[in-house]
Design an enzyme around this catalytic site. Structure first.
Site, short mmCIF file in Angstrom:
data_model
loop_
_atom_site.label_atom_id
_atom_site.label_comp_id
_atom_site.label_asym_id
_atom_site.label_seq_id
_atom_site.Cartn_x
_atom_site.Cartn_y
_atom_site.Cartn_z
CE1 TYR A 209 -3.83 -2.18 -0.09
CE2 TYR A 209 -3.13 -3.06 2.03
CZ TYR A 209 -3.97 -3.11 0.92
OH TYR A 209 -4.92 -4.09 0.82
NE ARG A 361 -5.63 -16.15 6.04
CZ ARG A 361 -4.85 -16.92 5.28
NH1 ARG A 361 -5.38 -17.61 4.28
NH2 ARG A 361 -3.55 -17.00 5.51
CB CYS A 384 -8.39 -20.20 9.60
SG CYS A 384 -7.86 -19.61 7.97
CB CYS A 387 -10.10 -22.33 1.81
SG CYS A 387 -11.40 -21.30 2.55
CB CYS A 390 -12.05 -14.64 4.20
SG CYS A 390 -10.29 -15.01 4.25
CB CYS A 406 -15.84 -17.63 6.96
SG CYS A 406 -14.75 -18.85 7.74
CB ALA A 436 -23.98 -29.54 3.17
CE LYS A 473 -3.07 -27.20 -1.85
NZ LYS A 473 -3.75 -27.26 -3.12
#
Length: 689
Positions: A209, A361, A384, A387, A390, A406, A436, A473
């Site tokens: 920045y 995160r 967290c 992934c 977010c 998230c 789910a 992973k």
């Protein structure tokens, strides 16, 4: 393990922080045009204060509306009108014993040309026309096209320089007069923060920045007093610090978040920008300038993955940077360092790596991370999994007037939502133990229902088991573990190795049934030869059902599943990837591509774009070009992996939905998507029951 070290108080300047846990600054997009705090934003921050964080540092907060607005939904301290809402936020944070610092920021060359001058106009239009908000987000796609063609205003930078990899905006140099104006705007904003009752400020001199652009010889090529030597490159920041000290007094704390290594060497560009040795010099000079703490970070958007890491990065990999700074300064050191467990946090405090643990995160994923550790139940933390959804969702939703989400916490942006406890022990059968199904089980248990999860496999996880199979992973396994732990703690019963049938489901006499049966890979019959024995789908490779070695393998499809399957295969095989689109992994968040593609190239994986698979033979594939008159091509291969997506699996739902009441289908079984789609669908469905 003894976690007492995490809960020792420590001062930043004269402000005492009750513990060593800091919620790091992250933009999520809960704001509005004028930058005042919305109720949703206040709820979001207050939930993390309730959850035990000792210090909360806000998202990037603009000091300038014309060139310095990074998003329509961003916090601001650019005007006196922002003071009262910041006071409201500070009061809500203070209620829970936490302190609040506001992070002051200007994006510089990393801004989007579309936002130059747009926010002041939008503030006025929004007040005059109630429909403006909705109208704006319908025309934003046009603005995106204009940005791609660079038919938008130029963003500002210390000097004209290369475009930012992420924003790709054409930039122009600030004049000396403009620099002085910006310095005063930072100082004015700090004074407003002090008037609001917030406890201090953080100056954002990291991640490429504007302030950090002044620090870097890669973006600061000025020849006046603001460029050249290290002291000159630091002058912009040093004058801001001096001005805040003069205006707000020596007791008003200032933290500087500093990139101490631009990390260009990690992407093969050694010698570009500055490295850790110069970053440490900056830290020492900032201590001399009288700041109260330093927040150690790394990299910039050009080297995105080295400050906001994807799943494959090892926890604590950059702790050495903070440790080196701490060796050279006597003020408190804050750092994130990809900390994901309380054990890691305690270890880095005890080892003298840092004084405060910054959790960014992790506090999105679990706002009560700190509280759970303090209460001796760290196993309840929703970790967290890195992934990156977010930031991806925040960036994408910013063009729609919405906010970041998230994967593991569907309550982000819905912190005020309370679940009714009216289940009365009634049974709800959930078919499928993927994300789910697991999230449904947890939430139904919290409502007082009795969740019964029927899973045809031997364990929970669903598609996440495949996601966790490629190299490095394994964090995806955390998601499964944490969701299952939460479901069981809330009374869920699991039945594994059982294929759900209508009779089995009915035997439980359920009040409701949720089908979360996931999806299965596509193997199109339209492709000649797809039925051959040497043709596989990614799940067969990722589960280890099929092990290939010393083969020439064609992976068809370059979505992340295809690329990660290729990564698993390429260590023992010669691999090439065929993609119908004109680019590899179209539509995939660029950080994931930046992570996996270099690894594939290291193993000499070949990439062919703009080609469609038309036929498979015993030892070849045939493709045709997608462009007009492109010739067909043959390529030798021993095996083919078809990574062409998945289709919803809901045959049981289709069979039973007419026979029973309160039957729902969610997650991939309803519509294929991401982890966040599954967990958010679970919450939405549980609220309906």
């Amino acid at each position: 393990m003894d976690y007492k070290k995490l809960f020792e108080p420590m001062k930043i300047g004269k402000v005492e922080i009750k513990n060593r846990i800091v919620m790091a600054p992250m933009l999520m997009g809960f704001g509005q045009f004028d930058g005042t705090v919305t109720e949703k934003m206040a709820d979001y921050y207050e939930e993390r204060a309730k959850g035990g964080a000792g210090l909360i540092i806000t998202e990037i907060t603009r000091v300038n509306d014309v060139t310095g607005a990074s998003a329509f939904g961003q916090l601001s301290m650019s005007h006196d009108r922002n003071i009262d809402s910041a006071k409201m936020l500070a009061d809500r944070i203070h209620k829970h014993g936490a302190k609040l610092f506001i992070q002051l920021h200007h994006p510089g060359r990393q801004n989007l040309g579309l936002l130059i001058g747009t926010v002041p106009l939008s503030i006025g239009m929004d007040k005059a026309f109630p429909f403006y908000n909705k109208l704006l987000y319908t025309i934003v796609p046009v603005g995106k096209v204009l940005m791609e063609k660079h038919i938008v205003p130029r963003v500002v930078s210390p000097s004209k320089c290369e475009r930012s990899y992420f924003a790709d905006s054409v930039n122009k140099a600030l004049s000396a007069k403009q620099i002085k104006v910006l310095i005063n705007q930072f100082i004015d904003a700090a004074e407003r923060v002090q008037k609001s009752g917030a406890d201090g400020v953080e100056l954002h001199a990291a991640h490429g920045y504007l302030i950090q652009q002044f620090l870097s010889p890669n973006t600061n090529k000025r020849t006046d007093e603001y460029g050249g030597s290290l002291e000159n490159r630091m002058r912009f920041l040093l004058e801001i610090i001096a001005g805040i000290r003069k205006r707000c007094g020596k007791d008003f704390p200032i933290i500087v978040r500093l990139t101490v290594d631009e990390c260009y060497s990690f992407i093969g560009k050694k010698g570009k920008g500055y490295d850790l040795a110069e970053g440490v010099k900056m830290a020492k000079r900032l201590e001399q300038a009288g700041i109260d703490a330093i927040d150690v970070s790394s990299a910039a958007y050009d080297t995105f993955n080295y400050w906001l890491e994807p799943t494959s990065f090892k926890c604590g990999w950059r702790a050495y940077m903070a440790a080196e700074v701490k060796k050279n300064v006597s003020i408190p050191v804050l750092a994130a360092n990809l900390i994901r467990s309380p054990e890691q946090a305690v270890s880095q405090l005890k080892d003298g790596v840092q004084d405060f643990v910054s959790l960014g995160r992790p506090t999105i994923a679990d706002p009560h991370w700190v509280q759970k550790v303090e209460q001796g139940r760290p196993e309840d933390i929703k970790r967290c999994i890195c992934c990156l959804y977010c930031i991806e969702s925040m960036m994408n939703n910013a063009y729609k007037g919405s906010h970041g989400k998230c994967s593991v916490n569907p309550f982000v942006g819905r912190e005020a939502l309370e679940l009714k406890k009216d289940g009365d022990g009634r049974t709800v059968v959930i078919v499928g133990a993927g994300p789910a199904g697991l999230m449904s089980a947890e939430l139904l248990g919290k409502r007082g229902f009795k969740p019964i999860v029927i899973e045809k496999g031997k364990q929970s996880g669903g598609q996440l088991l495949l996601a966790a199979a490629p190299p490095d992973k394994e964090k995806f396994l955390w998601c499964i573990e944490d969701l299952e732990t939460a479901a069981k703690k809330n009374g869920a019963e699991f039945v594994f190795n059982t294929e759900a049938t209508a009779d089995i489901i009915k035997s439980y006499n359920p009040y409701a049934v949720i089908f979360a049966t996931g999806a299965v890979p596509v193997k199109p019959k339209s492709i000649a030869g797809s039925e051959f024995d040497n043709v596989y789908t990614p799940d067969q490779i990722l589960t280890g059902e099929v092990a290939l070695k010393d083969k020439r393998v064609a992976v068809i499809g370059s979505g992340m599943t295809g690329l990660e399957t290729a990564e698993l295969l390429c260590k023992d095989n010669s691999v090439f990837v065929v993609e119908m689109a004109d680019e590899i992994a179209p539509g995939t968040w660029m950080q994931h591509k930046d992570d996996v593609i270099p690894k594939l190239k290291e193993h000499n994986v070949e990439f062919y774009t703009g080609r469609m698979l038309t036929e498979i033979t015993a030892d070849k594939i045939k493709t045709k070009g997608t462009k007009k008159n492109a010739p067909a091509q043959l390529a030798d291969c021993d095996a083919v992996v078809l990574s062409l997506g998945v289709r919803s699996e809901k045959s049981i739902y289709d069979d039973i939905k007419a026979e029973m009441k309160n039957v729902y289908v969610i997650g991939d079984a309803d519509k294929t998507g991401r982890i966040a789609d599954a967990t958010n669908a679970a919450l939405d469905t549980v609220l309906k029951i």
